[in-house]
Every structure is written in structure tokens, then in C-alpha cells.
Design a protein around this motif. Sequence first.
Motif, PDB file in Angstrom:
ATOM      1  N   TRP A  42      -9.132 -18.823  35.251  1.00  0.00           N
ATOM      2  CA  TRP A  42      -8.989 -20.267  35.125  1.00  0.00           C
ATOM      3  C   TRP A  42      -9.081 -20.723  33.668  1.00  0.00           C
ATOM      4  N   GLU A  43      -9.761 -19.934  32.841  1.00  0.00           N
ATOM      5  CA  GLU A  43      -9.890 -20.304  31.423  1.00  0.00           C
ATOM      6  C   GLU A  43      -8.553 -20.267  30.678  1.00  0.00           C
ATOM      7  N   SER A  44      -7.554 -19.633  31.278  1.00  0.00           N
ATOM      8  CA  SER A  44      -6.245 -19.527  30.646  1.00  0.00           C
ATOM      9  C   SER A  44      -5.401 -20.784  30.794  1.00  0.00           C
ATOM     10  N   TYR A  45      -5.863 -21.717  31.602  1.00  0.00           N
ATOM     11  CA  TYR A  45      -5.078 -22.907  31.935  1.00  0.00           C
ATOM     12  C   TYR A  45      -5.621 -24.133  31.209  1.00  0.00           C
ATOM     13  N   ALA A  46      -4.719 -24.837  30.544  1.00  0.00           N
ATOM     14  CA  ALA A  46      -5.138 -25.956  29.704  1.00  0.00           C
ATOM     15  C   ALA A  46      -5.127 -27.291  30.434  1.00  0.00           C
TER      16      ALA A  46
ATOM     17  N   SER B  93       8.155 -31.017  30.536  1.00  0.00           N
ATOM     18  CA  SER B  93       8.766 -30.119  31.506  1.00  0.00           C
ATOM     19  C   SER B  93       7.925 -28.859  31.622  1.00  0.00           C
ATOM     20  N   LEU B  94       7.700 -28.457  32.857  1.00  0.00           N
ATOM     21  CA  LEU B  94       6.923 -27.247  33.095  1.00  0.00           C
ATOM     22  C   LEU B  94       7.800 -26.018  33.227  1.00  0.00           C
ATOM     23  N   ASN B  95       9.082 -26.220  33.050  1.00  0.00           N
ATOM     24  CA  ASN B  95      10.024 -25.164  33.356  1.00  0.00           C
ATOM     25  C   ASN B  95       9.912 -23.934  32.476  1.00  0.00           C
ATOM     26  N   LYS B  96       9.179 -24.031  31.381  1.00  0.00           N
ATOM     27  CA  LYS B  96       9.034 -22.874  30.507  1.00  0.00           C
ATOM     28  C   LYS B  96       7.635 -22.296  30.549  1.00  0.00           C
ATOM     29  N   TYR B  97       6.818 -22.751  31.504  1.00  0.00           N
ATOM     30  CA  TYR B  97       5.420 -22.383  31.500  1.00  0.00           C
ATOM     31  C   TYR B  97       4.976 -21.784  32.829  1.00  0.00           C
TER      32      TYR B  97
ATOM     33  N   MET C 115       1.878 -20.508  28.057  1.00  0.00           N
ATOM     34  CA  MET C 115       2.531 -19.221  27.832  1.00  0.00           C
ATOM     35  C   MET C 115       1.642 -18.041  28.236  1.00  0.00           C
ATOM     36  N   VAL C 116       0.687 -18.277  29.088  1.00  0.00           N
ATOM     37  CA  VAL C 116      -0.236 -17.205  29.458  1.00  0.00           C
ATOM     38  C   VAL C 116       0.508 -16.031  30.055  1.00  0.00           C
ATOM     39  N   GLY C 117       0.110 -14.843  29.678  1.00  0.00           N
ATOM     40  CA  GLY C 117       0.757 -13.652  30.184  1.00  0.00           C
ATOM     41  C   GLY C 117       0.292 -13.305  31.586  1.00  0.00           C
TER      42      GLY C 117
ATOM     43  N   ALA D  59      -3.154 -18.294  43.355  1.00  0.00           N
ATOM     44  CA  ALA D  59      -1.809 -17.773  43.122  1.00  0.00           C
ATOM     45  C   ALA D  59      -1.297 -18.264  41.781  1.00  0.00           C
ATOM     46  N   ALA D  60      -0.339 -17.531  41.223  1.00  0.00           N
ATOM     47  CA  ALA D  60       0.278 -17.926  39.965  1.00  0.00           C
ATOM     48  C   ALA D  60       1.746 -17.543  39.984  1.00  0.00           C
ATOM     49  N   ILE D  61       2.508 -18.227  39.137  1.00  0.00           N
ATOM     50  CA  ILE D  61       3.945 -17.983  39.083  1.00  0.00           C
ATOM     51  C   ILE D  61       4.416 -18.083  37.644  1.00  0.00           C
ATOM     52  N   SER D  62       5.347 -17.218  37.266  1.00  0.00           N
ATOM     53  CA  SER D  62       5.897 -17.246  35.919  1.00  0.00           C
ATOM     54  C   SER D  62       6.829 -18.437  35.753  1.00  0.00           C
ATOM     55  N   TRP D  63       7.231 -18.692  34.495  1.00  0.00           N
ATOM     56  CA  TRP D  63       8.049 -19.868  34.249  1.00  0.00           C
ATOM     57  C   TRP D  63       9.368 -19.803  35.011  1.00  0.00           C
TER      58      TRP D  63
END
Length: 126
Positions: free
Chosen positions: A110-114, A28-32, A101-103, A49-53
Amino acid sequence: QVHLVESGGGLVQAGGSLTVSCAASGRSLNKYSMGWFRQAPGKEREFVAAISWSGGTTSYADSVKGRFTISREHAKNTLYLQMNSLIPGVTAVYYCADGGMVGAGRRFEWESYAYWGQGTQVTVSS
């Protein structure tokens, strides 16, 4: 293992709209945090673009502010990018990514994404 699959790309005329989706499986991606990036031929991958959990915090590249909207639907474990007023300059392969959990301060890197999807081609014709 996280598996991300983008869809919805295609050919659209300048001024048109398109929504790309990213369906996740494996967890589940709901916490990420999640993000969209793009890469045009001969160019480096760049943040879109980015979005919080929770979906409560979003961030955008300056070039797309006011025209693109990132959103997520927890029930479907899916991420979206709605793109309006498209211009040829946004032609690229669009990738979704799982940022864990990236802030907020690092969501544009892009390096923050696994985990990454395979990408979907968006082509805007003039």
C-alpha cells in the motif's frame, strides 16, 4: 490533483456477486498502475488486486484468486473490481488507489500508492 471516487459497495448475501467501481478525475490514469485494497474493522489495510497501466498484467491476493477480477476502462478513466462467490470474511471497506509508475513487484504494497479514494463498504451476510 487526482481524485478517486469508489462506488458500488453494499450488502450482499454470501455466495453472491458485486462489482465496485473507481472513477478518477484530475488526470488520466491510463498510463498508471492501479490497485484495490481493503480494510476490515480492527485489521490492517491489505492488498486485494492490482493492474498494470495497459491492463495486460494483473495480480491478486491468494485469498481472492479465482473469485475476484480487476479491470479498467480507459475511455471512462475507471477501475473495476468484480467480486464473485462472496463470503462474510471479505466484509471490509474497499479502496482504490493510484500507483503511478510502480513496478509489478511492489504493487501489493500500500505504501507504493500515492492517491486513494474514500472507500466503499462491502458487507457480506451469512
